[in-house]
Design an enzyme around this catalytic site. Structure first.
Site, PDB file in Angstrom:
ATOM      1  N   SER A   1     -11.065  -1.134   2.380  1.00 12.95           N
ATOM      2  CA  SER A   1     -10.419  -1.208   3.699  1.00 12.95           C
ATOM      3  C   SER A   1     -10.127   0.207   4.183  1.00 12.95           C
ATOM      4  O   SER A   1      -9.430   0.964   3.496  1.00 12.95           O
ATOM      5  CB  SER A   1      -9.089  -1.958   3.613  1.00 12.95           C
ATOM      6  OG  SER A   1      -9.292  -3.274   3.168  1.00 12.95           O
TER       7      SER A   1
ATOM      8  N   GLU B   1      -5.699   3.674   5.558  1.00 17.35           N
ATOM      9  CA  GLU B   1      -5.303   3.548   4.146  1.00 17.35           C
ATOM     10  C   GLU B   1      -5.925   4.692   3.347  1.00 17.35           C
ATOM     11  O   GLU B   1      -5.294   5.249   2.452  1.00 17.35           O
ATOM     12  CB  GLU B   1      -5.793   2.197   3.607  1.00 17.35           C
ATOM     13  CG  GLU B   1      -5.556   2.019   2.131  1.00 17.35           C
ATOM     14  CD  GLU B   1      -6.140   0.718   1.591  1.00 17.35           C
ATOM     15  OE1 GLU B   1      -5.824  -0.359   2.119  1.00 17.35           O
ATOM     16  OE2 GLU B   1      -6.918   0.805   0.618  1.00 17.35           O
TER      17      GLU B   1
ATOM     18  N   ARG C   1       0.814  -1.214   0.000  1.00 18.40           N
ATOM     19  CA  ARG C   1       0.000   0.000   0.000  1.00 18.40           C
ATOM     20  C   ARG C   1       0.853   1.272   0.000  1.00 18.40           C
ATOM     21  O   ARG C   1       0.511   2.273   0.622  1.00 18.40           O
ATOM     22  CB  ARG C   1      -0.964   0.032   1.197  1.00 18.40           C
ATOM     23  CG  ARG C   1      -1.980  -1.116   1.236  1.00 18.40           C
ATOM     24  CD  ARG C   1      -2.955  -1.041   0.068  1.00 18.40           C
ATOM     25  NE  ARG C   1      -4.031  -2.008   0.177  1.00 18.40           N
ATOM     26  CZ  ARG C   1      -3.988  -3.253  -0.329  1.00 18.40           C
ATOM     27  NH1 ARG C   1      -2.917  -3.696  -0.974  1.00 18.40           N
ATOM     28  NH2 ARG C   1      -5.028  -4.051  -0.223  1.00 18.40           N
TER      29      ARG C   1
HETATM   30  P1  FAD Z   1      -8.696   8.312  -5.620  1.00 21.98           P
HETATM   31  O1  FAD Z   1      -9.401   8.037  -4.347  1.00 21.98           O
HETATM   32  O2  FAD Z   1      -9.306   9.293  -6.558  1.00 21.98           O
HETATM   33  O3  FAD Z   1      -7.205   8.790  -5.287  1.00 21.98           O
HETATM   34  C1  FAD Z   1      -6.403   8.022  -4.412  1.00 21.98           C
HETATM   35  C2  FAD Z   1      -5.065   8.750  -4.232  1.00 21.98           C
HETATM   36  O4  FAD Z   1      -4.349   8.723  -5.457  1.00 21.98           O
HETATM   37  C3  FAD Z   1      -5.240  10.219  -3.866  1.00 21.98           C
HETATM   38  O5  FAD Z   1      -4.247  10.550  -2.937  1.00 21.98           O
HETATM   39  C4  FAD Z   1      -5.028  10.947  -5.190  1.00 21.98           C
HETATM   40  O6  FAD Z   1      -4.477  12.248  -4.983  1.00 21.98           O
HETATM   41  C5  FAD Z   1      -4.019  10.054  -5.877  1.00 21.98           C
HETATM   42  N1  FAD Z   1      -4.176  10.070  -7.338  1.00 21.98           N
HETATM   43  C6  FAD Z   1      -5.278   9.709  -8.035  1.00 21.98           C
HETATM   44  N2  FAD Z   1      -5.036   9.831  -9.368  1.00 21.98           N
HETATM   45  C7  FAD Z   1      -3.758  10.274  -9.486  1.00 21.98           C
HETATM   46  C8  FAD Z   1      -2.930  10.609 -10.591  1.00 21.98           C
HETATM   47  N3  FAD Z   1      -3.362  10.495 -11.874  1.00 21.98           N
HETATM   48  N4  FAD Z   1      -1.692  11.055 -10.341  1.00 21.98           N
HETATM   49  C9  FAD Z   1      -1.230  11.158  -9.077  1.00 21.98           C
HETATM   50  N5  FAD Z   1      -1.960  10.875  -7.995  1.00 21.98           N
HETATM   51  C10 FAD Z   1      -3.214  10.433  -8.203  1.00 21.98           C
HETATM   52  N6  FAD Z   1      -7.487  -1.061  -2.894  1.00 21.98           N
HETATM   53  C11 FAD Z   1      -6.608  -2.101  -2.978  1.00 21.98           C
HETATM   54  O7  FAD Z   1      -5.390  -1.886  -3.048  1.00 21.98           O
HETATM   55  N7  FAD Z   1      -7.043  -3.377  -2.990  1.00 21.98           N
HETATM   56  C12 FAD Z   1      -8.352  -3.702  -2.921  1.00 21.98           C
HETATM   57  O8  FAD Z   1      -8.704  -4.870  -2.936  1.00 21.98           O
HETATM   58  C13 FAD Z   1      -9.300  -2.642  -2.835  1.00 21.98           C
HETATM   59  N8  FAD Z   1     -10.620  -2.895  -2.759  1.00 21.98           N
HETATM   60  C14 FAD Z   1     -11.514  -1.872  -2.670  1.00 21.98           C
HETATM   61  C15 FAD Z   1     -12.877  -2.182  -2.610  1.00 21.98           C
HETATM   62  C16 FAD Z   1     -13.825  -1.175  -2.543  1.00 21.98           C
HETATM   63  C17 FAD Z   1     -15.295  -1.526  -2.481  1.00 21.98           C
HETATM   64  C18 FAD Z   1     -13.408   0.185  -2.539  1.00 21.98           C
HETATM   65  C19 FAD Z   1     -14.430   1.288  -2.502  1.00 21.98           C
HETATM   66  C20 FAD Z   1     -12.049   0.500  -2.588  1.00 21.98           C
HETATM   67  C21 FAD Z   1     -11.089  -0.523  -2.648  1.00 21.98           C
HETATM   68  N9  FAD Z   1      -9.717  -0.272  -2.704  1.00 21.98           N
HETATM   69  C22 FAD Z   1      -8.808  -1.303  -2.823  1.00 21.98           C
HETATM   70  C23 FAD Z   1      -9.216   1.126  -2.641  1.00 21.98           C
HETATM   71  C24 FAD Z   1      -9.238   1.847  -4.007  1.00 21.98           C
HETATM   72  O9  FAD Z   1     -10.054   1.185  -4.917  1.00 21.98           O
HETATM   73  C25 FAD Z   1      -7.832   1.965  -4.590  1.00 21.98           C
HETATM   74  O10 FAD Z   1      -6.985   2.668  -3.724  1.00 21.98           O
HETATM   75  C26 FAD Z   1      -7.852   2.679  -5.957  1.00 21.98           C
HETATM   76  O11 FAD Z   1      -6.601   2.600  -6.578  1.00 21.98           O
HETATM   77  C27 FAD Z   1      -8.246   4.144  -5.801  1.00 21.98           C
HETATM   78  O12 FAD Z   1      -8.498   4.649  -7.097  1.00 21.98           O
HETATM   79  P2  FAD Z   1      -9.271   6.026  -7.298  1.00 21.98           P
HETATM   80  O13 FAD Z   1      -9.125   6.402  -8.731  1.00 21.98           O
HETATM   81  O14 FAD Z   1     -10.638   5.938  -6.787  1.00 21.98           O
HETATM   82  O15 FAD Z   1      -8.355   6.953  -6.372  1.00 21.98           O
HETATM   83  N1  EPU Z   2     -11.697 -10.990   9.422  1.00 17.69           N
HETATM   84  C1  EPU Z   2     -12.497 -11.168  10.527  1.00 17.69           C
HETATM   85  N2  EPU Z   2     -13.558 -10.314  10.682  1.00 17.69           N
HETATM   86  C2  EPU Z   2     -13.812  -9.302   9.821  1.00 17.69           C
HETATM   87  C3  EPU Z   2     -12.973  -9.120   8.706  1.00 17.69           C
HETATM   88  C4  EPU Z   2     -11.908  -9.989   8.524  1.00 17.69           C
HETATM   89  O1  EPU Z   2     -12.290 -12.062  11.345  1.00 17.69           O
HETATM   90  O2  EPU Z   2     -14.785  -8.579  10.035  1.00 17.69           O
HETATM   91  C5  EPU Z   2     -10.576 -11.935   9.220  1.00 17.69           C
HETATM   92  C6  EPU Z   2     -10.866 -12.872   8.018  1.00 17.69           C
HETATM   93  O3  EPU Z   2     -11.615 -13.999   8.417  1.00 17.69           O
HETATM   94  C7  EPU Z   2      -9.463 -13.231   7.577  1.00 17.69           C
HETATM   95  C8  EPU Z   2      -8.670 -11.962   7.876  1.00 17.69           C
HETATM   96  O4  EPU Z   2      -9.409 -11.218   8.832  1.00 17.69           O
HETATM   97  O5  EPU Z   2      -8.955 -14.272   8.371  1.00 17.69           O
HETATM   98  C9  EPU Z   2      -8.380 -11.113   6.637  1.00 17.69           C
HETATM   99  O6  EPU Z   2      -9.618 -10.728   6.039  1.00 17.69           O
HETATM  100  P1  EPU Z   2      -9.815 -10.659   4.430  1.00 17.69           P
HETATM  101  O7  EPU Z   2      -9.313 -11.910   3.812  1.00 17.69           O
HETATM  102  O8  EPU Z   2     -11.225 -10.261   4.177  1.00 17.69           O
HETATM  103  O9  EPU Z   2      -8.819  -9.545   3.933  1.00 17.69           O
HETATM  104  P2  EPU Z   2      -8.342  -8.171   4.577  1.00 17.69           P
HETATM  105  O10 EPU Z   2      -6.994  -8.388   5.183  1.00 17.69           O
HETATM  106  O11 EPU Z   2      -9.393  -7.602   5.455  1.00 17.69           O
HETATM  107  C10 EPU Z   2      -7.022  -7.331   2.483  1.00 17.69           C
HETATM  108  C11 EPU Z   2      -6.903  -6.023   1.768  1.00 17.69           C
HETATM  109  C12 EPU Z   2      -8.050  -5.868   0.780  1.00 17.69           C
HETATM  110  C13 EPU Z   2      -7.968  -6.997  -0.235  1.00 17.69           C
HETATM  111  C14 EPU Z   2      -8.086  -8.335   0.508  1.00 17.69           C
HETATM  112  C15 EPU Z   2      -7.879  -9.522  -0.418  1.00 17.69           C
HETATM  113  C16 EPU Z   2      -5.741  -4.439   3.196  1.00 17.69           C
HETATM  114  C17 EPU Z   2      -5.863  -3.292   4.119  1.00 17.69           C
HETATM  115  N3  EPU Z   2      -6.896  -4.922   2.720  1.00 17.69           N
HETATM  116  O12 EPU Z   2      -8.212  -7.268   3.265  1.00 17.69           O
HETATM  117  O13 EPU Z   2      -7.874  -4.625   0.095  1.00 17.69           O
HETATM  118  O14 EPU Z   2      -9.020  -6.897  -1.177  1.00 17.69           O
HETATM  119  O15 EPU Z   2      -7.062  -8.402   1.539  1.00 17.69           O
HETATM  120  O16 EPU Z   2      -6.553  -9.590  -0.823  1.00 17.69           O
HETATM  121  O17 EPU Z   2      -4.637  -4.894   2.910  1.00 17.69           O
HETATM  122  C18 EPU Z   2      -8.413  -2.302   0.224  1.00 17.69           C
HETATM  123  O18 EPU Z   2      -7.187  -2.102   0.291  1.00 17.69           O
HETATM  124  O19 EPU Z   2      -9.260  -1.379   0.186  1.00 17.69           O
HETATM  125  C19 EPU Z   2      -8.891  -3.683   0.172  1.00 17.69           C
HETATM  126  C20 EPU Z   2     -10.196  -3.997   0.136  1.00 17.69           C
END
Ligand code: FAD
Ligand code: EPU
Length: 354
Positions: free
Chosen positions: A236, A332, A165
Site C-alpha cells: 500500500s 505509508e 501503521r
Molecule cells: P524497510 O523498508 O527496510 O524499513 C521500513 C522503515 O523501518 C524505515 O523507516 C526504516 O528506517 C525502519 N527500520 C527498518 N529496520 C529497522 C530497525 N532494525 N530499527 C529501526 N528502524 C528500522 N505492511 C503492512 O503493515 N501490512 C501489509 O499487509 C503489507 N503488505 C505488503 C505487501 C507488499 C507486496 C509489500 C512490498 C509491502 C507490504 N507491506 C505491508 C509493507 C512492508 O512489508 C512493511 O512495512 C515491512 O515491515 C517493511 O519491512 P522492511 O524490512 O522491508 O522495512
Molecule cells: N478496493 C477497490 N479498488 C481497489 C482496491 C481496493 O474498490 O483498487 C476496495 C476493496 O474492494 C475493499 C477495500 O477497497 O472494499 C479495501 O481493500 P483491501 O481489502 O484490498 O485492503 P486495503 O484497505 O487496500 C489494507 C492494508 C494492507 C493489508 C490489507 C489486508 C493499509 C494501507 N493497507 O489494504 O496492507 O494487507 O488491508 O488487511 O492499511 C500495506 O500496508 O502495505 C498493506 C498491503
C-alpha cells in the site's frame, strides 16, 4: 562488511536505482563498537544515517549522501511458559519465514500476517497489520540500541505506543533507535481470526486451523498484490485515511457503496484503494510507474521507473483524490532523500522545479 558508492537497487523492493555513499552490513552484535564509531564520524560530518531492513516500505527519492545500516542480525530463540510460546527474534530475520516456521512447528497466532515482506526489526516500526491482526497483538517487548550512546534499551509493548501503521519508532527523536530484537508471546490457547473480509469464505469456520488461515491469507495476497520479485512495489503506497463521522456521512450520501470502517473513537476509516479506483486512476502511468490494475492502492515499477516517475504519479493520485473527495492521503511508504527522511509535499517541490 562495508561497501562504498553502493547501488541500493537490490535493497529496495520498488527496484529504484539510487546510490548510498556507504552501506554497512550489520550482521553481528560484535560489530557494534565499529558501527558506533562510524555513526559518530558521519554525525560529526553532518551526514545522514539511515537504518534499513529489506526496503519493502522505502522509496529512495535520490542518492543517499550518508551511511545506510542494513540490519542483518539473525537468530530465533523459542521458549515456553505454562500458557505461552515466547519467541525472541533478531531484527534481520525474514518476517514471512518466521510466520511459516511457526506454523510448521504448531506455534499458532501469526498466520494472518503471512506473506508481509520485510524483516522482523521493521515490523514494530509501522506495527504491520493485515487481515484483522497487527504486530502489537503479539508483541511483548522491543530491544533497540541507541546509536548515539551505544546503550541497549528494552521497551514494553505499551511503551512502543502502537497504533494503526504507527509506533514510537516513527516519532521525532527516535531516528537513532536501531531495533536489534523483538520478543513475541503467542498464547497456547490459540483463537482464530477468520472473520475478516475474504477469510469469511473459509468453510467450516468452527473447525478452522491456523494452517488453513495461513493458506487462505497467502492465496488472497498472491491474487491481489504484485510480487515485488516480478513487479517492483512497496505494498500500500498510502495509508487508509481516517475521517470524521460527519465527513464520512456526507460522502456516503454521494457514494452509498463506499467501504467504511467505524473506529473505536467514532472516526471512520476509508479505503484509499477504493477512492483511487473511483477517481479512475487504475492503470494510470507516469513514465515507468503505474497504478496497479488489481489494487489501486499499490503503485508499481512497471517499466524501469525512476523515483521521479513514482513521485509524480503519487502526487497525481493524491491531488485527484483530494479534488474528488476532499480526503487527504498520507503516504505509508517512507520517503528517503539525499539528506535523510523527507515526504511527498517536500520532494514534489524540487521534482517540479527540475
Ligand atoms: P524497510 O523498508 O527496510 O524499513 C521500513 C522503515 O523501518 C524505515 O523507516 C526504516 O528506517 C525502519 N527500520 C527498518 N529496520 C529497522 C530497525 N532494525 N530499527 C529501526 N528502524 C528500522 N505492511 C503492512 O503493515 N501490512 C501489509 O499487509 C503489507 N503488505 C505488503 C505487501 C507488499 C507486496 C509489500 C512490498 C509491502 C507490504 N507491506 C505491508 C509493507 C512492508 O512489508 C512493511 O512495512 C515491512 O515491515 C517493511 O519491512 P522492511 O524490512 O522491508 O522495512
Ligand atoms: N478496493 C477497490 N479498488 C481497489 C482496491 C481496493 O474498490 O483498487 C476496495 C476493496 O474492494 C475493499 C477495500 O477497497 O472494499 C479495501 O481493500 P483491501 O481489502 O484490498 O485492503 P486495503 O484497505 O487496500 C489494507 C492494508 C494492507 C493489508 C490489507 C489486508 C493499509 C494501507 N493497507 O489494504 O496492507 O494487507 O488491508 O488487511 O492499511 C500495506 O500496508 O502495505 C498493506 C498491503
Amino acid at each position: 562488511m562495508i561497501e562504498t558508492n553502493c547501488s541500493l537497487k537490490p535493497f529496495n523492493t520498488f527496484s529504484i536505482e539510487a546510490k548510498a555513499q556507504t552501506l554497512f552490513h550489520f550482521n553481528d552484535m560484535a560489530q557494534l563498537p565499529e558501527l558506533l564509531d562510524l555513526v559518530t564520524k558521519y554525525h560529526s560530518e553532518n551526514k545522514p544515517v539511515l537504518i534499513l531492513g529489506a526496503g519493502s516500505n522505502t522509496l529512495f527519492c535520490e542518492d543517499f549522501s550518508g551511511l545506510v545500516i542494513k540490519v542483518e542480525l539473525l537468530g530465533v530463540d523459542i521458549s515456553t511458559s505454562d500458557e505461552h510460546y515466547i519467541l525472541q527474534v533478531a531484527a534481520g530475520e525474514d518476517w514471512h519465514q518466521l510466520v511459516t516456521d511457526c506454523i510448521a512447528k504448531g506455534i499458532d497466532g501469526l498466520e494472518n500476517l503471512a506473506l508481509i515482506p520485510g524483516v522482523v526489526g521493521s515490523a514494530p516500526v509501522q506495527n504491520i497489520g493485515a487481515y484483522g491482526t497487527e504486530f502489537k497483538d503479539f508483541c511483548e517487548s522491543v530491544e533497540y540500541v541507541d546509536l548515539l550512546t551505544g546503550e541497549l534499551v528494552v521497551l514494553s509493548a505499551a511503551e512502543c505506543l502502537f497504533a494503526y501503521r504507527d509506533s514510537i519508532f516513527k516519532h521525532t527523536g527516535m531516528s537513532n533507535a536501531l531495533i536489534t530484537k523483538v520478543t513475541l508471546t503467542l498464547s497456547k490457547q490459540w483463537q482464530p481470526h477468520s472473520r475478516y473480509g475474504s477469510l469469511q469464505n473459509i468453510e467450516n469456520q468452527e473447525q478452522v486451523s491456523a494452517k488453513q488461515i495461513y493458506d487462505s491469507v497467502c492465496q488472497i495476497r498472491n491474487e491481489k498484490l504484485p510480487d515485488p520479485e516480478k513487479l517492483g512495489n512497496v505494498g500500500s503506497f498510502f495509508k487508509n485515511p481516517v475521517v470524521s463521522q460527519q465527513q464520512a456521512d456526507a460522502l456516503l450520501r454521494l457514494y452509498p457503496n463506499m467501504p467504511n470502517y467505524p473506529q473505536n473513537d467514532k472516526s471512520i476509516k476509508l479505503a484509499a484503494g477504493w477512492l483511487i479506483d473511483q477517481a479512475g486512476l487504475k492503470g494510470k502511468t507516469v513514465g515507468g510507474a503505474a497504478v496497479h490494475k488489481n489494487q489501486a492502492l499499490v503503485l508499481i515499477n512497471q517499466n524501469n521507473a525512476t523515483s521521479t516517475d513514482v513521485i509524480l504519479l503519487a502526487d497525481l493520485v493524491r491531488t485527484k483524490v483530494k479534488a474528488m473527495f476532499n480526503v487527504s492521503l498520507e503516504h505509508e511508504v517512507r520517503f528517503i532523500g539525499r539528506e535523510g527522511e523527507t515526504n511527498l509535499q517536500q520532494v514534489i517541490k524540487y521534482v517540479r522545479a527540475k
